[in-house]
Design a protein around this motif. Structure first.
Motif, mmCIF file in Angstrom:
data_model
loop_
_atom_site.group_PDB
_atom_site.id
_atom_site.type_symbol
_atom_site.label_atom_id
_atom_site.label_comp_id
_atom_site.label_asym_id
_atom_site.label_seq_id
_atom_site.Cartn_x
_atom_site.Cartn_y
_atom_site.Cartn_z
ATOM 1 N N LEU A 353 0.832 -1.195 0.000
ATOM 2 C CA LEU A 353 0.000 0.000 0.000
ATOM 3 C C LEU A 353 0.872 1.253 0.000
ATOM 4 O O LEU A 353 1.633 1.488 0.939
ATOM 5 C CB LEU A 353 -0.916 0.014 1.229
ATOM 6 N N ILE A 354 0.772 2.026 -1.061
ATOM 7 C CA ILE A 354 1.422 3.331 -1.151
ATOM 8 C C ILE A 354 0.346 4.373 -0.858
ATOM 9 O O ILE A 354 -0.733 4.342 -1.459
ATOM 10 C CB ILE A 354 1.996 3.575 -2.561
ATOM 11 N N SER A 355 0.622 5.294 0.053
ATOM 12 C CA SER A 355 -0.368 6.300 0.401
ATOM 13 C C SER A 355 0.251 7.693 0.356
ATOM 14 O O SER A 355 0.989 8.084 1.267
ATOM 15 C CB SER A 355 -0.937 6.044 1.808
ATOM 16 N N PRO A 356 -0.009 8.477 -0.712
ATOM 17 C CA PRO A 356 0.469 9.857 -0.733
ATOM 18 C C PRO A 356 0.032 10.636 0.498
ATOM 19 O O PRO A 356 0.793 11.438 1.042
ATOM 20 C CB PRO A 356 -0.158 10.425 -2.013
ATOM 21 N N TYR A 357 -1.185 10.404 0.961
ATOM 22 C CA TYR A 357 -1.700 11.074 2.155
ATOM 23 C C TYR A 357 -0.777 10.821 3.347
ATOM 24 O O TYR A 357 -0.514 11.735 4.143
ATOM 25 C CB TYR A 357 -3.104 10.557 2.453
ATOM 26 N N SER A 358 -0.272 9.604 3.469
ATOM 27 C CA SER A 358 0.612 9.255 4.588
ATOM 28 C C SER A 358 2.010 9.831 4.401
ATOM 29 O O SER A 358 2.573 10.435 5.320
ATOM 30 C CB SER A 358 0.697 7.728 4.728
ATOM 31 N N THR A 359 2.585 9.647 3.223
ATOM 32 C CA THR A 359 3.942 10.149 2.967
ATOM 33 C C THR A 359 3.999 11.663 3.095
ATOM 34 O O THR A 359 4.982 12.213 3.611
ATOM 35 C CB THR A 359 4.405 9.714 1.561
ATOM 36 N N HIS A 360 2.958 12.347 2.666
ATOM 37 C CA HIS A 360 2.916 13.808 2.735
ATOM 38 C C HIS A 360 2.848 14.326 4.167
ATOM 39 O O HIS A 360 2.926 15.541 4.392
ATOM 40 C CB HIS A 360 1.712 14.350 1.959
ATOM 41 N N ARG A 361 2.694 13.417 5.137
ATOM 42 C CA ARG A 361 2.599 13.807 6.543
ATOM 43 C C ARG A 361 3.779 13.305 7.377
ATOM 44 O O ARG A 361 3.718 13.352 8.609
ATOM 45 C CB ARG A 361 1.283 13.283 7.136
ATOM 46 N N LEU A 362 4.831 12.839 6.755
ATOM 47 C CA LEU A 362 5.985 12.343 7.501
ATOM 48 C C LEU A 362 6.802 13.509 8.054
ATOM 49 O O LEU A 362 7.238 14.388 7.311
ATOM 50 C CB LEU A 362 6.872 11.480 6.596
ATOM 51 N N ASP A 363 7.036 13.483 9.369
ATOM 52 C CA ASP A 363 7.797 14.562 10.018
ATOM 53 C C ASP A 363 9.223 14.647 9.506
ATOM 54 O O ASP A 363 9.824 15.729 9.538
ATOM 55 C CB ASP A 363 7.821 14.331 11.535
ATOM 56 N N GLU A 364 9.761 13.524 9.048
ATOM 57 C CA GLU A 364 11.148 13.506 8.590
ATOM 58 C C GLU A 364 11.340 14.307 7.302
ATOM 59 O O GLU A 364 12.466 14.691 6.965
ATOM 60 C CB GLU A 364 11.607 12.058 8.357
ATOM 61 N N PHE A 365 10.261 14.562 6.570
ATOM 62 C CA PHE A 365 10.375 15.239 5.273
ATOM 63 C C PHE A 365 9.581 16.539 5.189
ATOM 64 O O PHE A 365 9.747 17.297 4.226
ATOM 65 C CB PHE A 365 9.949 14.290 4.151
ATOM 66 N N TRP A 366 8.717 16.776 6.182
ATOM 67 C CA TRP A 366 7.893 17.980 6.155
ATOM 68 C C TRP A 366 7.896 18.631 7.541
ATOM 69 O O TRP A 366 7.577 17.987 8.531
ATOM 70 C CB TRP A 366 6.446 17.649 5.772
ATOM 71 N N GLU A 367 8.247 19.895 7.593
ATOM 72 C CA GLU A 367 8.140 20.648 8.833
ATOM 73 C C GLU A 367 6.672 20.999 9.071
ATOM 74 O O GLU A 367 5.980 21.438 8.158
ATOM 75 C CB GLU A 367 8.979 21.929 8.731
ATOM 76 N N ARG A 368 6.198 20.777 10.294
ATOM 77 C CA ARG A 368 4.791 21.015 10.641
ATOM 78 C C ARG A 368 3.876 20.364 9.593
ATOM 79 O O ARG A 368 3.069 21.031 8.951
ATOM 80 C CB ARG A 368 4.497 22.508 10.713
ATOM 81 N N PRO A 369 3.972 19.058 9.423
ATOM 82 C CA PRO A 369 3.290 18.408 8.285
ATOM 83 C C PRO A 369 1.772 18.488 8.308
ATOM 84 O O PRO A 369 1.149 18.372 7.251
ATOM 85 C CB PRO A 369 3.753 16.952 8.387
ATOM 86 N N LEU A 370 1.161 18.703 9.464
ATOM 87 C CA LEU A 370 -0.296 18.729 9.529
ATOM 88 C C LEU A 370 -0.864 20.123 9.296
ATOM 89 O O LEU A 370 -2.084 20.290 9.224
ATOM 90 C CB LEU A 370 -0.779 18.190 10.878
ATOM 91 N N GLU A 371 0.012 21.130 9.164
ATOM 92 C CA GLU A 371 -0.456 22.496 8.963
ATOM 93 C C GLU A 371 -0.561 22.834 7.473
ATOM 94 O O GLU A 371 0.228 22.361 6.668
ATOM 95 C CB GLU A 371 0.497 23.489 9.652
ATOM 96 N N PHE A 372 -1.534 23.672 7.168
ATOM 97 C CA PHE A 372 -1.741 24.141 5.794
ATOM 98 C C PHE A 372 -0.905 25.397 5.577
ATOM 99 O O PHE A 372 -1.164 26.442 6.163
ATOM 100 C CB PHE A 372 -3.230 24.447 5.576
ATOM 101 N N ASP A 373 0.115 25.317 4.742
ATOM 102 C CA ASP A 373 1.036 26.435 4.534
ATOM 103 C C ASP A 373 1.507 26.464 3.081
ATOM 104 O O ASP A 373 2.473 25.795 2.710
ATOM 105 C CB ASP A 373 2.237 26.314 5.471
ATOM 106 N N PRO A 374 0.842 27.247 2.222
ATOM 107 C CA PRO A 374 1.236 27.312 0.808
ATOM 108 C C PRO A 374 2.665 27.801 0.583
ATOM 109 O O PRO A 374 3.232 27.560 -0.495
ATOM 110 C CB PRO A 374 0.221 28.289 0.206
ATOM 111 N N GLU A 375 3.279 28.474 1.578
ATOM 112 C CA GLU A 375 4.645 28.966 1.407
ATOM 113 C C GLU A 375 5.642 27.826 1.201
ATOM 114 O O GLU A 375 6.752 28.053 0.735
ATOM 115 C CB GLU A 375 5.065 29.805 2.613
#
Length: 460
Positions: A353-375
């Motif tokens: 199972l590959i889940s973009p939704y899950s990968t896009h929320r990994l702390d190791e690759f995204w700072e504050r991954p659950l926040e909406f920040d277009p910057e």
């Protein structure tokens, strides 16, 4: 423990036992998978669900391996694809010859250059449909966001697929039928091991929706085949194509490709834009900046293709929207032969199972991954990002053909709406992702449509 896979031994995968996984997966499968991936910090996780034991793969290195470098071993096969096959058949979303021949025909119709060439027609269709929302605004009547986004997208996509070969009435039968199919399939997606000899909730609605789609599409195909001409719409191109042996596609092959492309181009865009309005309501600073850009670039409208190049912040908002709420939230694959991912042994026949939704929320690759920040998507801000830390359109050879279409269609829609209205959220959240074929809110999202005040201070 870490063991050298090259030496013939493997790392033990993390496991989530059935008593821990099943309850969360039944209540909120989308966020449950994402939380499992976050806790594992990108390591391969095996979900122990009785006889069903799929692997959750979230680390960008591992995603890249499955979708690109070793993609021929991880195919769109197995129990997760069986429910979808009843709708999409053998098409661009399949494998082997049906996929290869379909992609050869369809890829030229979804290039940036081609989509740009029809953007004017799309803008006109979108503007016409958005104008029809005036009656809701004048009456002070709320709109169902998912329903209206679907209707607007439906008209634009039908123009690309069918040209003038389908009536408005026929086209408006497709959107609700596809929506029914996408939502009634969720039990099969959550319980893919359930035999088809057992009737489960949603089966009857799903098959009725498939029959409605067939009732609309097959007659249009027969008419188009009689006069395919030199039209640039997708159905004309499919009717004209000839194989190496000189034979064309049969009606079923054309139908399967039209239905697959329709779903990818309309369902995904409508679902993504449904999530936009709650996010703007929760982030007034982002909304104000978006309004200012559209007021400055588009003004009172109508929106036109030449505006797209100047809608820089609008594109950043869309990119961040797709990070948090990718329409294709899960991409199942089946291992055709035994292999290894991240040092973990994957046996032939195993579900991955590959889940973009899950990968896009990994702390190791995204700072504050659950926040909406277009910057995050400001020019130059993501140049060093791992290629597969962000993949809302999939990747590798099976990357979605509709990427360029989305980045023309979605900004045109947002600009058309915001040049005319100032939508205000009428229903309070929170909104929970619903695990349908495309990611959508479980709760209904409704808006009030206030008029735009153009001129100085209008965006305030």
């Amino acid at each position: 423990m870490s063991i050298d896979a090259a030496a013939g031994t493997f790392r033990r995968s993390r496991t989530v036992p059935v008593h821990r996984a099943l309850s969360g997966l039944m209540k909120d499968p989308v966020n449950t998978l994402a939380e499992i991936g976050r806790r594992a910090q990108g390591e391969v996780v095996r979900l122990e669900l009785g006889l069903f034991r799929p692997y959750l793969v979230t680390h960008p290195d591992h995603v890249q391996q499955v979708l690109k470098s070793d993609w021929t071993n991880y195919r769109r096969e197995g129990m997760f694809w069986r429910p979808l096959r009843r709708m999409i058949g053998a098409s661009i979303l399949g494998e082997d010859e049906p996929w290869e021949s379909s992609r050869k025909v369809l890829q030229p119709l979804f290039t940036r250059r081609y989509i740009d060439s029809i953007a004017g027609e799309m803008a006109g269709v979108i503007t016409s449909r958005v104008t029809e929302l005036d009656e809701y605004a004048l009456a002070g009547q709320q709109i169902d966001v998912l329903e209206e986004m679907s209707r607007i997208v439906n008209r634009a996509v039908l123009k690309v697929l069918f040209g003038d070969r389908i009536t408005r009435e026929e086209g408006e039968r497709l959107a609700p039928a596809y929506d029914t199919a996408a939502t009634s399939i969720n039990f099969r997606l959550l319980m893919p091991f359930m035999p088809y000899s057992v009737r489960v909730p949603g089966d009857r609605s799903f098959m009725k929706a498939v029959r409605t789609v067939d009732d609309v599409v097959f007659p249009v195909i027969r008419n188009a085949r009689a006069d395919s001409g030199d039209g640039l719409d997708v159905i004309s191109a499919l009717c004209r194509v000839k194989g190496d042996d000189g034979t064309g596609l049969d009606d079923r092959q054309i139908r399967d490709n039209l239905v697959s492309v329709y779903g990818a181009a309309s369902e995904s865009t409508a679902m993504s834009l449904t999530w936009l309005w709650p996010l703007l309501d929760a982030h007034p600073g982002v909304a104000a900046r978006l309004y200012e850009e559209i007021d400055r670039v588009v003004g009172a409208g109508p929106v036109a293709p030449e505006h797209l190049a100047e809608l820089h912040y609008t594109r950043m908002v869309l990119q961040e929207l797709l990070r948090l709420y990718p329409a294709g939230w899960i991409l199942p694959r089946m291992a055709m032969k035994s292999a290894e991912i991240g040092g973990v042994r994957i046996k032939a026949g195993a579900q991955v199972l590959i889940s973009p939704y899950s990968t896009h929320r990994l702390d190791e690759f995204w700072e504050r991954p659950l926040e909406f920040d277009p910057e995050r998507f400001a020019p130059g801000a993501h140049e060093r990002m791992h290629r597969y830390a962000y993949f809302p359109f999939g990747g590798g050879s099976h990357q979605c053909l509709g990427k360029h279409l989305f980045y023309v269609e979605a900004p045109l829609m947002i600009a058309a709406i915001l040049s005319r209205f100032r939508p205000q959220l009428a229903t309070a959240g929170p909104y929970t992702p619903f695990p349908a074929a495309s990611l959508r809110p479980r709760e209904k999202v409704t808006l009030n449509l206030g008029p735009v005040r153009h001129g100085p201070g209008a965006a305030a």
